[in-house]
Design a protein around this motif. Structure first.
Motif, short mmCIF file in Angstrom:
data_model
loop_
_atom_site.label_atom_id
_atom_site.label_comp_id
_atom_site.label_asym_id
_atom_site.label_seq_id
_atom_site.Cartn_x
_atom_site.Cartn_y
_atom_site.Cartn_z
N HIS A 251 0.86 -1.20 0.00
CA HIS A 251 0.00 0.00 0.00
C HIS A 251 0.89 1.23 0.00
O HIS A 251 1.46 1.59 1.03
N HIS B 163 -10.40 1.11 2.33
CA HIS B 163 -10.15 2.16 3.34
C HIS B 163 -11.32 2.05 4.32
O HIS B 163 -12.41 2.49 4.02
N LEU C 152 -4.90 9.45 7.91
CA LEU C 152 -6.16 8.73 8.07
C LEU C 152 -5.96 7.28 7.68
O LEU C 152 -5.32 7.02 6.66
#
Ligand code: NCD
Ligand code: ZN
Length: 361
Positions: A21, A152, A235
């Protein structure tokens, strides 16, 4: 106090890891940050949240070509040669994604995975999915062909406390989705909570999770240590200490469902140091060194290779890399910044000394 210093090896050698990622961006920022990921990792899952996002086979192919060009290589997909970096491309899921386009991209070896951003969950997610049920036909097709969904995992409802959004997502979105479509392969990206760890541990082998280096290293107090720290804002946001401890146990457990994903997300310094700063932590320059510190602290260096170089490849059905890298137990200073002027990016733990240094092969 008894020192266990003598138990720490002077160096460790492992298969060259992959980053499952990463945000490589585009244009001048791509040119500036790519070398750091390419130096550390053999392959990386490249996030599609450009502006506009990567939603078609052609735009993914073109983006891949730009990444390879920035590396100074001829354009071609999934080079795979030893010693070179291979970007693995992803498709950004929207309410209107065409299942045929996805299937074609997967069959042609362009798309390796599909990324679900709940609309407005994070940086460049305005095009994201507004309601997971709208994409049910696409998800069914994905389950049939075996392409993983990368999630996500945060709800976007402003009424839900920002520290609870991951746990609420699991309960309200992820669990119902997995019950509707148990055969879909899912990676819950950048997990930050004990709830996420326990959920993944209790699920079938079709569900896995990536863990970032920064969530293993900091808890939410770090964001406010002596003042507000915009370079530690990302986040999902870092949670309280008990959650960090759960992540550290999961990463170092050897459990095949947890693997390395840095979520290295560079933003220009002015976009971070401002009244409303962007979310994203840039760990690419020293990612493996950061992870190695955690495995050392947990006396789990023998499990580092599984987390960094084996588990992710196995989940994606790809071979492990044959090349090796070595990390030496010696001081390594994180750069204060990379790039100049408005393009400068401040790395995680900038200017600090880490205990491991990567010696690339
Ligand atoms: C990412 C970014 O900047 O693209 N930011 C972040 O805080 N992680 C987006 C994302 O992965 O959420
Ligand atoms: Zn990300």
């Amino acid at each position: 106090m008894v020192s266990n210093q003598s138990e720490v090896p002077r160096s460790i050698t492992l298969r060259r890891p992959d980053d499952w990622h990463v945000h490589l961006r585009d244009g001048a920022m791509l040119a500036q940050v790519l070398r750091y990921t390419a130096r550390q990792f053999a392959r990386a899952i490249v996030m599609p949240n450009l502006l506009p996002p990567i939603r078609t086979v052609d735009t993914a192919r073109a983006y891949c070509a730009r990444i390879l060009a920035a590396l100074g290589r001829e354009a071609g997909l999934h080079g795979g040669d030893e010693g070179v970096f291979t970007p693995l491309m992803t498709c950004y899921l929207t309410d209107t994604t065409d299942p045929e386009e996805l299937a074609r991209g997967f069959a042609e070896g362009v798309f390796v995975a599909v990324k679900l951003y709940p609309a407005h969950a994070t940086t460049n997610s305005a095009f994201g999915v507004t309601d997971i049920r709208r994409v049910q036909p696409v998800l069914e097709r994905m389950a049939a062909i075996g392409i993983p969904l990368l999630v996500h995992g945060e709800v976007t409802d402003a009424a839900i406390d920002v520290f609870d959004r991951e746990a609420v997502f699991i309960e309200q979105v992820l669990d119902p989705l997995r019950r509707r479509l148990p055969e879909l392969k899912i990676v819950l990206e950048h997990v930050t909570t004990e709830e996420a760890v326990e959920y993944v541990q209790s699920a079938s082998a079709n569900l896995a999770a990536t863990i970032t280096a920064h969530h293993l290293q900091i808890n939410r107090n770090a964001l406010f240590a002596g003042g507000i720290r915009p370079h530690l804002y990302c986040l999902p946001i870092a949670k309280r200490e008990k959650h960090r401890q759960a992540l550290r146990r999961a990463a170092t457990s050897g459990d095949r469902r947890f693997f390395l994903g840095t979520d290295s997300a560079p933003h220009m310094q002015p976009a971070k140091e401002t009244a409303c700063g962007c979310a994203g932590i840039f760990t690419a320059p020293c990612a493996l060194e950061l992870y190695a510190e955690v495995f050392e602290e947990r006396t789990a260096l023998d499990r580092f290779e599984a987390f960094a170089a084996l588990n992710g490849a196995a989940f994606y059905g790809l071979p492990a890399n044959e090349e090796r890298v070595t990390l030496r137990h010696e001081p390594c200073v994180v750069p204060e910044r990379i790039g100049e002027g408005d393009m400068a990016v401040i790395p995680f733990r900038a200017g600090e000394t880490l205990r491991w240094r990567l010696i690339p092969s």
